[in-house]
Each structure stands twice: as C-alpha cells, then as structure tokens.
Scaffold this motif. Structure first.
Motif, mmCIF file in Angstrom:
data_model
loop_
_atom_site.group_PDB
_atom_site.id
_atom_site.type_symbol
_atom_site.label_atom_id
_atom_site.label_comp_id
_atom_site.label_asym_id
_atom_site.label_seq_id
_atom_site.Cartn_x
_atom_site.Cartn_y
_atom_site.Cartn_z
ATOM 1 N N LEU A 128 29.311 46.499 4.743
ATOM 2 C CA LEU A 128 29.754 47.524 5.691
ATOM 3 C C LEU A 128 30.919 47.046 6.545
ATOM 4 C CD1 LEU A 128 26.298 48.984 6.815
ATOM 5 C CD2 LEU A 128 27.969 50.002 5.252
ATOM 6 N N ASN A 129 30.918 45.778 6.918
ATOM 7 C CA ASN A 129 32.049 45.229 7.663
ATOM 8 C C ASN A 129 33.323 45.302 6.842
ATOM 9 O OD1 ASN A 129 31.060 44.631 10.159
ATOM 10 N ND2 ASN A 129 30.767 42.448 9.780
ATOM 11 N N THR A 130 33.194 44.953 5.552
ATOM 12 C CA THR A 130 34.360 45.038 4.667
ATOM 13 C C THR A 130 34.837 46.478 4.558
ATOM 14 O OG1 THR A 130 33.564 43.141 3.387
ATOM 15 C CG2 THR A 130 35.209 44.534 2.345
ATOM 16 N N LEU A 131 33.889 47.403 4.411
ATOM 17 C CA LEU A 131 34.237 48.816 4.278
ATOM 18 C C LEU A 131 34.877 49.346 5.554
ATOM 19 C CD1 LEU A 131 34.122 51.377 2.548
ATOM 20 C CD2 LEU A 131 31.813 51.787 3.449
ATOM 21 N N THR A 132 34.364 48.937 6.714
ATOM 22 C CA THR A 132 34.908 49.391 8.003
ATOM 23 C C THR A 132 36.371 48.961 8.156
ATOM 24 O OG1 THR A 132 32.729 49.268 9.034
ATOM 25 C CG2 THR A 132 34.638 49.262 10.508
ATOM 26 N N ALA A 133 36.655 47.730 7.755
ATOM 27 C CA ALA A 133 38.030 47.240 7.859
ATOM 28 C C ALA A 133 38.933 47.882 6.817
ATOM 29 C CB ALA A 133 38.043 45.720 7.685
ATOM 30 N N LEU A 134 38.339 48.321 5.691
ATOM 31 C CA LEU A 134 39.134 48.842 4.581
ATOM 32 C C LEU A 134 39.520 50.306 4.782
ATOM 33 C CD1 LEU A 134 40.202 48.011 1.757
ATOM 34 C CD2 LEU A 134 38.042 48.832 0.807
ATOM 35 N N ILE A 135 38.662 51.096 5.417
ATOM 36 C CA ILE A 135 38.875 52.542 5.519
ATOM 37 C C ILE A 135 40.222 52.900 6.170
ATOM 38 C CG2 ILE A 135 38.052 54.658 6.658
ATOM 39 C CD1 ILE A 135 35.201 53.709 6.073
ATOM 40 N N PRO A 136 40.589 52.319 7.331
ATOM 41 C CA PRO A 136 41.888 52.696 7.922
ATOM 42 C C PRO A 136 43.080 52.267 7.070
ATOM 43 C CG PRO A 136 40.481 51.580 9.521
ATOM 44 C CD PRO A 136 39.872 51.371 8.172
ATOM 45 N N GLU A 137 42.962 51.179 6.364
ATOM 46 C CA GLU A 137 44.085 50.633 5.610
ATOM 47 C C GLU A 137 44.271 51.320 4.255
ATOM 48 O OE1 GLU A 137 43.605 46.447 5.236
ATOM 49 O OE2 GLU A 137 43.521 46.091 7.404
ATOM 50 N N ASP A 138 43.158 51.610 3.580
ATOM 51 C CA ASP A 138 43.260 52.150 2.216
ATOM 52 C C ASP A 138 42.046 53.039 1.935
ATOM 53 O OD1 ASP A 138 43.582 52.643 -0.486
ATOM 54 O OD2 ASP A 138 44.321 50.629 -0.924
ATOM 55 N N PRO A 139 42.113 54.315 2.337
ATOM 56 C CA PRO A 139 40.974 55.224 2.124
ATOM 57 C C PRO A 139 40.596 55.367 0.647
ATOM 58 C CG PRO A 139 42.549 56.172 3.662
ATOM 59 C CD PRO A 139 43.204 54.940 3.088
#
Length: 361
Positions: A184-195
């Motif tokens: 989830l931490n990885t996903l949280t950081a990924l969402i703004p950068e590359d949906p």
C-alpha cells in the motif's frame, strides 16, 4: 530397480513356526486319505513326513514371493509381478512334485521303515503341493497389500495435514501487515506519479491473492501456473525495489508442464527478499533455472544480520520446511539447500506431469 532383497515387511517367524507344522498335520488328512483312527502316535511319522514337505514348499514359495517383489517393487508393476509370481509358483510346484518330493519321500521311508506306506502319484502330489502353496502366497500378498493400504492412508493423512498447514502459513505470510503495508505504501507513492501504472499494480496484487485462493485445494500445480503467479509477484517487487532487485527466469518451454508444490517459488523468492540486504550498492540478484532436471532458486548472499550460515538456513523458517515435507510426502524426493559464503540456493525436484486442471490465468 532396487538391488537388495526385500523383506516381507512383517515378522513372519511365528506364522511359519505354527503354520508349517499345522499344514503338515492337515495335509495327509485332506489329500491322502489318512485318518487318526490309530491315534496320534501312529500318525506321527506321516505328520513328520508331511511337515518336511510343507517346510520345503513353504520356504520355496516364500523365496519366489520375495524374488518377484525384488524384480517388480513398484505399485505400478503389480500386474507384472503377479504374472511372474503365478508362473514361477506353478513351475516350483511342478519341480517340487517331480523331483524334491520323491527324493524326500525315499529319505523319510528309510528313516521310518514300515510306517510310511503311501507314495502318491504325480497328479495327486502336484495337487497337494499347489493348493497349500497358493494359500501361502495369498496370505503373504494379503498382508502385504493391507500394509501398503495402511501406509497409503497414513501418507494421505499426513499430506492433507501438511497441505492445510501450508495453506494457513501461506495466507499468514501473504496477508500480513508488513506485506500489505509495503504494497500500500508503494501504491500510495505511485498513484500521483503514474495512475496507469498504479492500476496495473493493483491488478497484479489481486492476481497474487487470487492465485493463493485458487491453489488452496491442490497438492501440485504446473510450473507454468507457478511462473505466471511469480511474474505477478515480481512485478510488485520491481515497482517497490526497482533496479535494486533482479529476478531472472530462465526456464525452457519443455519443462513448463512439470509439477511443483504450490507457491514454492514465491516462498523462496520471499525468503531471499526478507533475509538479504537490498540497496543501490548491494542489489539482490535472484535466478530461477533448470539444472539436472531440478528447479533451482539461487540468490547472491548478503545477509541483513551477522548470522552464521547454519542460522541462515534455519531462519528461512516454516515455509522451507513445509516445502521439504510436502515434496517428501508427494514423491519421496528431497529438497536440497546449498549455502556458500557468496550464494544461497534451493534445489526442488520436478514432478511428473499429471492430468490436473490448469489454473485460470
């Protein structure tokens, strides 16, 4: 094929000690028209003669039984073994009736002159030899199959327990705060950068969990299915670690239908990630490949803590031990662990392909 002579798998000394004199006592009464009208003392020489014959064909049939089991030890060879057992038993009975029996009769007649008057004909003697011989072999075969059945039931129960333990351990390892927290931490950081990549991340995460649920009733899966799930897991790890982690899959297509224990590859990759330093200066490199018809998972060794080599193997915990136990129960084959100062490797046997439904991709 086994080279040492097998045993009957149970202590048959008491059965032989009682059975041979008992059969020897009954044979003259059943086949040669002898009676007990004159008493046991008068019957004794005939009993001794019959017991001597019984000893020869009992021990002879026992040797035939053991030899055929030595030639055809596998359960899949049962038909061949029974055919050979039947043929050799008939041949032994014929030779015994024609040669051994008559020589033994003459010796016993010399030892007990005047007591043994009846000398059976060939057909009579063959019948008297064959029937007890068949009974003797049937007893051994029944006891052997009973013990095989009991062992198979026990093994099936052990495998069932190991499978249940593996399911619980796998779910506990996968659905745990650390795994979910990191994902989830990885996903949280990924969402703004590359949906778009975030959507793929969620899809791969769902595939990992779906695979865990789909294989929970299976004892083995195809290597192709296992690799498909491992690639989804690898995608998650690549997003998390980037170039610091490399998982190289080098597997020929002709091995993909072989069977493996479910989640064995993912467990081994997890162990490597869990117990080794992964950084820009110390990237972790994991190889999955085939060597000598075995599946190898190998990584460079850079332990997180200053543990010994023996402690490292022990620290892999229940997952590796569970894989070992299931391979032993399923196929009687070992899982090898090779630890050096630079590498840690686990070698899994490839099981023969069986007719089992593939898991939906």
């Amino acid at each position: 094929m086994q080279t040492t002579a097998p045993t009957v798998q149970f202590d048959d000394r008491i059965m032989r000690l009682i059975g041979i004199p008992l059969v020897g006592f009954l044979m003259p009464l059943l086949f040669f028209g002898t009676t007990l009208e004159k008493g046991l003392v008068a019957y004794l020489p005939m009993w001794i003669s019959s017991t001597a014959h019984t000893l020869v064909y009992w021990e002879g049939s026992r040797l035939v039984y053991l030899q055929t089991r030595r030639w055809f030890p596998a359960v899949s060879q049962t038909t061949q073994r029974l055919l050979w057992l039947t043929g050799l038993s008939l041949l032994f009975a014929m030779l015994f009736s024609m040669v051994v029996c008559y020589g033994l009769n003459d010796l016993l007649k010399l030892a007990f002159p005047g007591f043994i008057h009846h000398k059976p004909g060939l057909l009579e003697e063959y019948k008297a030899t064959l029937i007890p011989l068949v009974i003797c072999l049937a007893v051994y075969e029944c006891i052997y199959y009973f013990r095989q059945l009991r062992a198979a039931l026990l093994e099936a129960e052990q495998l069932k327990q190991a499978n249940l333990q593996s399911q619980l351990e796998t779910l506990k390892n996968q659905v745990n705060p650390h795994f979910l927290f990191n994902s989830l931490n990885t996903l949280t950081a990924l969402i703004p950068e590359d949906p778009e990549l975030s959507v793929r991340f969620v899809q791969k995460l769902a595939k990992v969990y779906r695979y865990i649920l789909e294989i929970r009733e299976l004892q083995t899966v195809s290597l192709a299915d296992e690799l498909s799930a491992l690639r989804a897991y690898n995608f998650l790890m690549q997003i998390r670690f980037g170039d610091r982690l490399t998982i190289q899959l080098d597997l020929p297509d002709d091995c993909l239908m072989a069977r493996v224990v479910p989640l064995s590859l993912q467990m081994l990759v997890e162990n490597a990630v869990k117990h080794n330093v992964i950084s820009t200066h110390k990237p972790l490199f994991i190889q999955v490949f085939i060597e000598n018809n075995r599946l190898i998972v190998r990584n460079n060794l850079q332990r997180k803590s200053q543990t010994s080599v023996d402690e490292l193997e022990e620290s892999t915990g229940v997952g590796l031990q569970n894989i070992r136990s299931r391979y032993q129960l399923l196929a009687g084959q070992r899982v090898d662990v090779i630890v050096t100062t630079q590498q840690f490797a686990v070698s899994l046997p490839l099981l023969a392909a069986t007719e089992q439904p593939a898991i939906a991709q």
